[in-house]
Design a protein around this motif. Structure first.
Motif, PDB file in Angstrom:
ATOM      1  N   LEU A  45     -16.365  -8.084  -9.099  1.00  0.00           N
ATOM      2  CA  LEU A  45     -16.204  -8.997 -10.222  1.00  0.00           C
ATOM      3  C   LEU A  45     -17.544  -9.685 -10.455  1.00  0.00           C
ATOM      4  N   VAL A  46     -17.988  -9.678 -11.698  1.00  0.00           N
ATOM      5  CA  VAL A  46     -19.213 -10.392 -12.060  1.00  0.00           C
ATOM      6  C   VAL A  46     -18.803 -11.556 -12.938  1.00  0.00           C
ATOM      7  N   GLN A  47     -18.854 -12.751 -12.372  1.00  0.00           N
ATOM      8  CA  GLN A  47     -18.528 -13.949 -13.126  1.00  0.00           C
ATOM      9  C   GLN A  47     -19.806 -14.456 -13.780  1.00  0.00           C
ATOM     10  N   VAL A  48     -19.779 -14.632 -15.105  1.00  0.00           N
ATOM     11  CA  VAL A  48     -20.925 -15.167 -15.840  1.00  0.00           C
ATOM     12  C   VAL A  48     -20.614 -16.622 -16.153  1.00  0.00           C
ATOM     13  N   ASN A  49     -21.488 -17.503 -15.686  1.00  0.00           N
ATOM     14  CA  ASN A  49     -21.251 -18.932 -15.795  1.00  0.00           C
ATOM     15  C   ASN A  49     -22.529 -19.618 -16.283  1.00  0.00           C
ATOM     16  N   ARG A  63     -11.539 -16.702   1.756  1.00  0.00           N
ATOM     17  CA  ARG A  63     -10.656 -15.566   1.451  1.00  0.00           C
ATOM     18  C   ARG A  63     -11.283 -14.212   1.793  1.00  0.00           C
ATOM     19  N   GLY A  64     -12.443 -14.224   2.412  1.00  0.00           N
ATOM     20  CA  GLY A  64     -13.051 -12.981   2.878  1.00  0.00           C
ATOM     21  C   GLY A  64     -13.871 -12.219   1.864  1.00  0.00           C
ATOM     22  N   PHE A  65     -14.264 -12.868   0.780  1.00  0.00           N
ATOM     23  CA  PHE A  65     -15.098 -12.218  -0.226  1.00  0.00           C
ATOM     24  C   PHE A  65     -16.569 -12.436   0.094  1.00  0.00           C
ATOM     25  N   HIS A  66     -17.395 -11.508  -0.384  1.00  0.00           N
ATOM     26  CA  HIS A  66     -18.845 -11.627  -0.298  1.00  0.00           C
ATOM     27  C   HIS A  66     -19.355 -11.858  -1.712  1.00  0.00           C
ATOM     28  N   PHE A  67     -20.537 -12.445  -1.834  1.00  0.00           N
ATOM     29  CA  PHE A  67     -21.073 -12.677  -3.172  1.00  0.00           C
ATOM     30  C   PHE A  67     -22.590 -12.753  -3.141  1.00  0.00           C
ATOM     31  N   VAL A  79     -22.405 -14.404 -10.759  1.00  0.00           N
ATOM     32  CA  VAL A  79     -21.917 -14.363  -9.386  1.00  0.00           C
ATOM     33  C   VAL A  79     -21.216 -13.025  -9.210  1.00  0.00           C
ATOM     34  N   ARG A  80     -21.796 -12.160  -8.387  1.00  0.00           N
ATOM     35  CA  ARG A  80     -21.228 -10.835  -8.104  1.00  0.00           C
ATOM     36  C   ARG A  80     -20.376 -10.968  -6.841  1.00  0.00           C
ATOM     37  N   ILE A  81     -19.079 -10.674  -6.979  1.00  0.00           N
ATOM     38  CA  ILE A  81     -18.107 -10.932  -5.918  1.00  0.00           C
ATOM     39  C   ILE A  81     -17.404  -9.626  -5.552  1.00  0.00           C
ATOM     40  N   TRP A  82     -17.293  -9.368  -4.248  1.00  0.00           N
ATOM     41  CA  TRP A  82     -16.595  -8.180  -3.780  1.00  0.00           C
ATOM     42  C   TRP A  82     -16.021  -8.431  -2.392  1.00  0.00           C
ATOM     43  N   ARG A  83     -15.137  -7.516  -1.990  1.00  0.00           N
ATOM     44  CA  ARG A  83     -14.561  -7.543  -0.656  1.00  0.00           C
ATOM     45  C   ARG A  83     -14.805  -6.170  -0.034  1.00  0.00           C
ATOM     46  N   ASN A  84     -15.269  -6.140   1.191  1.00  0.00           N
ATOM     47  CA  ASN A  84     -15.476  -4.864   1.875  1.00  0.00           C
ATOM     48  C   ASN A  84     -14.127  -4.219   2.180  1.00  0.00           C
ATOM     49  N   ALA A  85     -14.114  -2.895   2.099  1.00  0.00           N
ATOM     50  CA  ALA A  85     -12.870  -2.141   2.340  1.00  0.00           C
ATOM     51  C   ALA A  85     -12.404  -2.274   3.777  1.00  0.00           C
TER      52      ALA A  85
END
Length: 85
Positions: A45-49, A63-67, A79-85
């Motif tokens: 997810l790329v949040q543009v703020n 919650r275990g996300f990386h960014f 803000v680029r947000i992801w969760r490792n598999a």
């Protein structure tokens, strides 16, 4: 700026963009968390703020996300947000 566990291969993932620049608080936070609930594992997810979302960052860590936070131009934060598999 990163969360300390940034995977440099994140650019290979499918990106889902969410522009929250025109929303009043707490709507950017709420919409981002809602989008993350349905985000596929192999996507980012790329949040543009307009600014760094300070209240969102600890929630993502919890919650275990990386960014990764990028500021490509004045008045725009991605803000680029992801969760490792």
């Amino acid at each position: 700026m990163t969360d300390g566990a940034a995977d440099r291969r994140v650019t290979a993932r499918t990106e889902v963009w969410l522009d929250v620049r025109d929303l009043d608080p707490p709507e950017p936070l709420v919409r981002t968390l809602e989008a993350l609930e349905t985000l596929p594992v192999d996507s980012m997810l790329v949040q543009v703020n307009q600014r760094v979302p300070q209240f969102l960052l600890p929630i993502l860590r919890e919650r275990g996300f990386h960014f990764i936070i990028d500021e490509p131009e004045s008045g725009e934060v991605q803000v680029r947000i992801w969760r490792n598999a």
